[in-house]
Design an enzyme around this catalytic site. Structure first.
Site, short mmCIF file in Angstrom:
data_model
loop_
_atom_site.label_atom_id
_atom_site.label_comp_id
_atom_site.label_asym_id
_atom_site.label_seq_id
_atom_site.Cartn_x
_atom_site.Cartn_y
_atom_site.Cartn_z
N ILE A 112 -37.11 88.96 47.67
CA ILE A 112 -35.91 88.14 47.71
C ILE A 112 -35.11 88.41 46.43
O ILE A 112 -35.62 88.23 45.33
CB ILE A 112 -36.26 86.64 47.82
CG1 ILE A 112 -37.25 86.41 48.96
CG2 ILE A 112 -35.00 85.82 48.00
CD1 ILE A 112 -36.77 86.86 50.33
N THR A 115 -28.47 86.78 43.08
CA THR A 115 -27.09 87.20 42.85
C THR A 115 -26.84 87.53 41.38
O THR A 115 -25.91 88.25 41.05
CB THR A 115 -26.12 86.10 43.31
OG1 THR A 115 -24.78 86.58 43.20
CG2 THR A 115 -26.25 84.84 42.49
N GLY A 197 -32.76 80.95 43.08
CA GLY A 197 -32.69 79.51 42.85
C GLY A 197 -33.95 78.79 43.26
O GLY A 197 -34.86 79.36 43.89
N GLY A 215 -39.03 81.28 38.75
CA GLY A 215 -38.28 80.04 38.78
C GLY A 215 -37.25 79.98 37.66
O GLY A 215 -37.02 80.95 36.95
N CYS A 248 -32.50 84.70 33.44
CA CYS A 248 -33.19 83.41 33.36
C CYS A 248 -33.93 83.20 32.05
O CYS A 248 -34.30 82.07 31.72
CB CYS A 248 -34.15 83.24 34.53
SG CYS A 248 -35.29 84.63 34.76
#
Length: 520
Positions: A112, A115, A197, A215, A248
């Site tokens: 997965i 963006t 997300g 995460g 992140c």
């Protein structure tokens, strides 16, 4: 056709082709696999600039120059880190312990793609997945579908030209949430790697399949008084401004000891940052966050001047980071959360203990298992930091972003950063090729059940044979062969007190004495 139905059908077709291709690919030798993966990495590296432009055109955020670096790193650097890793057949022999480890592919990987890092992540995942002998099917974020598919296509063509079977690499052309969920739950998918997300990562964890999840991060950057303050501040701004803060592991709050406040402020003064006023802070808050405290997705990856303009004030276009002074951290202070933008909170702590507490609050609030950074010259403090912070990457004296992905440290180069079981992931590692192989262990007998040396099978007396038989051997005229025959009776029915147990030759009387001693 309905987009969800179209996406589901694509998933079915891609997984079917992947299964056929992977069954053929798992027969490839290590050198054949490496030839394919190197071709993929080389092709991705050559296309780094083109794909960076495609990502900007698709998502309209981030920095073009930084996306080139990310694409190059996700291909060349990742390949260089894994090229010597054995992932096919026998990967280790331990002649002393008589064991052997054999690698085999996991099968089909469902990936997965976010963006925020659409081209670099898809290439990173494909390279490490195929290195393990796997097939991989990727599901792009709908808002970054074109650039993700372009990157996947570059690597697919290179792989097949190098001899990979058609279908080994696939990417959904009509990505939807329903399609992604169908991919993750497909019976023939063996493992998931999910970056994005909270919702999609949670869906991966709930799929019933093993999952490597990435995460949210909420990285505190702590500067202690012994640090090289000028470098520490410069590193923090370099990390926060990289690709406009969309990674992140980007720093979210700069926390410094009050004793070095003057040095911190002087260092900031010499960098392309803007410290907002109280009035500007309120305007920024009103635009960046919704009434419920959630981040406005429109802020993600925007240039600082555009964020300021949308908030109702102006800054120079050369400004790289907006600095927001805060008094505390926690759910009520929205600027102490992950912001996915070149906006950095600034917080003074009265002591290093308070600084650590601020940082821990941030991590527990949002970012458990991810990353934290510390700038110090105190090695004892580094160890305290390592023990206290529940994160997978503890970055010392380096920009958090660059250190966490292995650009400025010796961590495995990766854009998939595991956050551990507390966040639902099966690993806290930087996810690499070694995480996409199953390792079987072959072991020869080294501690035989029958220590008598008899050629007879020990199946009928498996427990007796390790401690010395209490029964006569099959030939009654011969004495039992025991561990220390010089200390035992030679009668057919041995004296129970003299039977020896274990390699040390302990007797029954001695065993009973030990038991009595423990009973008190």
């Amino acid at each position: 056709m309905d987009k969800d139905l179209q996406s589901i059908q694509e998933v079915r077709d891609l997984v079917k082709r992947a299964k056929t291709a992977q069954s053929e690919f798992q027969k490839f030798s290590q050198s054949d696999v490496d030839r394919v993966v190197q071709a993929m990495a080389d092709a991705g590296y050559r296309a780094a600039e083109t794909l960076a432009r495609a990502a900007i055109d698709d998502t309209h955020f981030g920095r073009f120059e930084d996306k080139i670096i990310k694409n190059q790193f996700a291909t060349r650097d990742v390949w260089n880190a894994i090229k010597n890793l054995q992932t096919v057949g026998v990967i280790d022999r331990d002649r002393h312990h008589r064991t052997m480890k054999i690698a085999e592919p996991m099968g089909i990987i469902a990936a997965i793609i976010p963006t925020t890092n659409p081209t670099s992540t898809v290439m990173n995942n494909m390279i490490i997945g195929v290195k393990g002998g796997n097939a991989i099917v990727s599901s792009p974020h709908p808002q970054a579908a074109n650039c993700t598919m372009a990157a996947a296509e570059v690597l697919r063509l290179a792989a097949e030209k190098a001899g990979a079977p058609a279908g080994l690499i696939g990417c959904i052309k009509t990505p939807t949430i329903v399609g992604a969920q169908h991919l993750m739950t497909h019976d023939d998918v063996n493992v998931i790697v999910a970056t994005g997300g909270r919702g999609i990562v949670k869906a991966a964890y709930s799929s019933g399949k093993p999952a490597y999840g990435v995460g949210p991060g909420n990285v505190p950057a702590i500067i202690e008084r012994s640090a090289n303050v000028t470098k520490a501040v410069k590193d923090t701004i370099a990390g926060k401004s990289f690709d406009n803060g969309v990674i992140c592991s980007s720093e979210q709050t700069l926390i410094y000891e009050g004793a070095i406040e003057r040095q911190v402020m002087l260092a900031l003064k010499n960098l392309p940052v803007h410290i907002v006023s109280d009035a500007e802070k309120q305007k920024l808050k009103n635009w960046m966050f919704k009434a419920d405290g959630k981040l406005n997705p429109a802020v993600v990856g925007l240039d600082p001047w555009r964020i300021a303009e949308n908030s109702g004030f102006k800054v120079d276009s050369k400004i790289r980071v907006l600095i927001v002074p805060i008094d505390t951290v926690g759910p009520d202070e929205v600027f102490s959360k992950e912001k996915l933008s070149p906006v950095l909170a600034l917080l003074r702590a009265n002591s290093i203990k308070q600084a650590f507490n601020f940082g821990l609050t941030m991590i527990e609030m949002s970012g458990i298992g991810h990353t934290a950074s510390l700038h110090t010259q105190d090695e004892d403090l580094v160890l305290e930091f390592a023990h206290k912070f529940p994160v997978g990457r503890l970055i010392v004296n380096s920009p958090s972003v660059h250190g966490s992905v292995g650009y400025t440290t010796e961590l495995s180069p990766a854009f998939t950063l595991g956050s551990g079981t507390r966040s639902g992931s099966i690993s806290m590692d930087n996810i690499s090729a070694k995480h996409f192989i199953n390792v079987k262990t072959l072991a020869y007998e080294t501690k035989p059940l029958d220590k008598s040396g008899s050629t007879d099978s020990a199946i009928d007396r498996p427990f007796q044979s390790r401690r010395g038989s209490k029964q006569p051997v099959e030939k009654p005229e011969a004495p039992p062969v025991l561990i220390n025959p010089t200390r035992v009776s030679t009668s057919v029915e041995p004296d129970q007190k003299n039977i020896l147990y274990g390699s040390s030759g302990i007797t029954e009387d001695e065993i009973q004495k030990i038991i009595r001693d423990f009973k008190g």
